[in-house]
Design a protein around this motif. Sequence first.
Motif, mmCIF file in Angstrom:
data_model
loop_
_atom_site.group_PDB
_atom_site.id
_atom_site.type_symbol
_atom_site.label_atom_id
_atom_site.label_comp_id
_atom_site.label_asym_id
_atom_site.label_seq_id
_atom_site.Cartn_x
_atom_site.Cartn_y
_atom_site.Cartn_z
ATOM 1 N N ARG A 1 -64.579 45.792 -10.470
ATOM 2 C CA ARG A 1 -64.778 46.871 -11.262
ATOM 3 C C ARG A 1 -63.523 47.378 -11.117
ATOM 4 N NH1 ARG A 1 -69.007 48.584 -7.549
ATOM 5 N NH2 ARG A 1 -67.644 50.018 -6.147
ATOM 6 N N THR A 2 -61.759 46.823 -9.984
ATOM 7 C CA THR A 2 -60.668 47.430 -10.377
ATOM 8 C C THR A 2 -60.449 46.225 -11.251
ATOM 9 O OG1 THR A 2 -60.587 47.568 -7.220
ATOM 10 C CG2 THR A 2 -59.043 46.900 -8.700
ATOM 11 N N LEU A 3 -60.601 45.564 -11.372
ATOM 12 C CA LEU A 3 -60.097 44.928 -12.283
ATOM 13 C C LEU A 3 -60.069 45.183 -13.442
ATOM 14 C CD1 LEU A 3 -60.628 40.940 -11.459
ATOM 15 C CD2 LEU A 3 -58.641 42.074 -10.912
ATOM 16 N N VAL A 4 -61.440 46.016 -13.951
ATOM 17 C CA VAL A 4 -61.951 45.967 -15.343
ATOM 18 C C VAL A 4 -60.989 47.633 -15.462
ATOM 19 C CG1 VAL A 4 -64.308 47.323 -16.485
ATOM 20 C CG2 VAL A 4 -64.098 45.835 -15.332
ATOM 21 N N ARG A 5 -60.824 48.185 -14.458
ATOM 22 C CA ARG A 5 -59.655 49.466 -14.492
ATOM 23 C C ARG A 5 -58.746 49.042 -14.703
ATOM 24 N NH1 ARG A 5 -56.484 51.508 -10.517
ATOM 25 N NH2 ARG A 5 -57.663 50.873 -9.128
ATOM 26 N N LEU A 6 -58.407 48.250 -13.873
ATOM 27 C CA LEU A 6 -56.632 47.521 -14.636
ATOM 28 C C LEU A 6 -56.656 47.057 -15.810
ATOM 29 C CD1 LEU A 6 -56.176 45.541 -11.408
ATOM 30 C CD2 LEU A 6 -54.717 48.350 -11.793
ATOM 31 N N ALA A 7 -57.258 46.811 -16.165
ATOM 32 C CA ALA A 7 -57.078 45.865 -17.848
ATOM 33 C C ALA A 7 -57.142 47.018 -19.020
ATOM 34 C CB ALA A 7 -58.752 44.740 -17.489
ATOM 35 N N HIS A 8 -58.148 48.166 -18.477
ATOM 36 C CA HIS A 8 -57.880 48.955 -19.030
ATOM 37 C C HIS A 8 -56.705 50.218 -19.243
ATOM 38 C CE1 HIS A 8 -62.071 49.308 -21.603
ATOM 39 N NE2 HIS A 8 -62.071 49.280 -19.833
ATOM 40 N N GLU A 9 -56.190 49.906 -17.487
ATOM 41 C CA GLU A 9 -54.573 50.620 -17.556
ATOM 42 C C GLU A 9 -53.846 50.008 -18.486
ATOM 43 O OE1 GLU A 9 -53.645 51.208 -13.893
ATOM 44 O OE2 GLU A 9 -55.523 52.767 -13.483
ATOM 45 N N ILE A 10 -53.412 48.583 -18.540
ATOM 46 C CA ILE A 10 -52.537 47.414 -19.349
ATOM 47 C C ILE A 10 -53.065 47.894 -20.570
ATOM 48 C CG2 ILE A 10 -52.624 45.318 -20.019
ATOM 49 C CD1 ILE A 10 -52.831 44.669 -16.985
ATOM 50 N N VAL A 11 -54.361 47.582 -21.329
ATOM 51 C CA VAL A 11 -54.276 48.327 -22.684
ATOM 52 C C VAL A 11 -53.913 49.509 -23.206
ATOM 53 C CG1 VAL A 11 -55.744 48.000 -24.365
ATOM 54 C CG2 VAL A 11 -55.702 46.772 -22.648
ATOM 55 N N GLU A 12 -54.011 50.667 -22.012
ATOM 56 C CA GLU A 12 -53.583 52.052 -22.756
ATOM 57 C C GLU A 12 -51.810 51.784 -22.556
ATOM 58 O OE1 GLU A 12 -54.479 56.237 -20.858
ATOM 59 O OE2 GLU A 12 -55.645 55.017 -20.497
ATOM 60 N N ARG A 13 -51.600 51.583 -21.513
ATOM 61 C CA ARG A 13 -49.680 51.322 -21.592
ATOM 62 C C ARG A 13 -49.237 50.998 -22.141
ATOM 63 N NH1 ARG A 13 -48.701 51.955 -14.795
ATOM 64 N NH2 ARG A 13 -50.510 53.645 -14.184
#
Length: 198
Positions: free
Chosen positions: A33-45
């Motif tokens: 779940r943490t890696l999924v959140r981090l992937a979305h943060e990378i794409v957004e930022r």
Amino acid sequence: MSDLTSSAAATPSDSKPHLREKGRLMSASEIERTLVRLAHEIVERNNGSANLGLIGIKRRGVPLAQRIAKLIGTIEKSPVDTGVLDISFYRDDLSTAGPRPVVEKGDIGFDVNGRDIILMDDVLYTGRTIRAALDALFDQGRPKSVQLLVLIDRGHRELPIEARFIGRTVPTSRREIIEVKLREIDSDEQVLLVELAD
């Protein structure tokens, strides 16, 4: 690669420190779940993934980079370049006898020039591993930007290095060690907090 963990691993077996498990910080599902959140943060930022390159610091940063690249590829419907950085010859806390080895262009796996690079490691501790990784990375070329992602930030920095993407911040004492276990390397998947036993 946690600095304390790597130095403990280099200790001869007869004087290897005794460790006592204090608790589990993350289960396999929590890591996912943490890696999924981090992937979305990378794409957004980064306004997408068009210019991204993900580089895992050997050893446990590599599967993290590969997994997050796969997640970003699913989100963005486009593959993301992923590479490997071996910083063992750049560490200032290892023996410096002999000449510094030459790192070949193909070592990372893609051209870093002009790219937005996300460096990935499992644990951020003193910052020395990341400093060595930056030395190795800039020997390969000139990225447009470099951002740091870590699964665990445990504090106790000795250098002015901070992660932009953090899975979890875990305050620790200097006697405590974070053990990250990933299935690709350890055939296990969890994050443990252990302590040096007396």
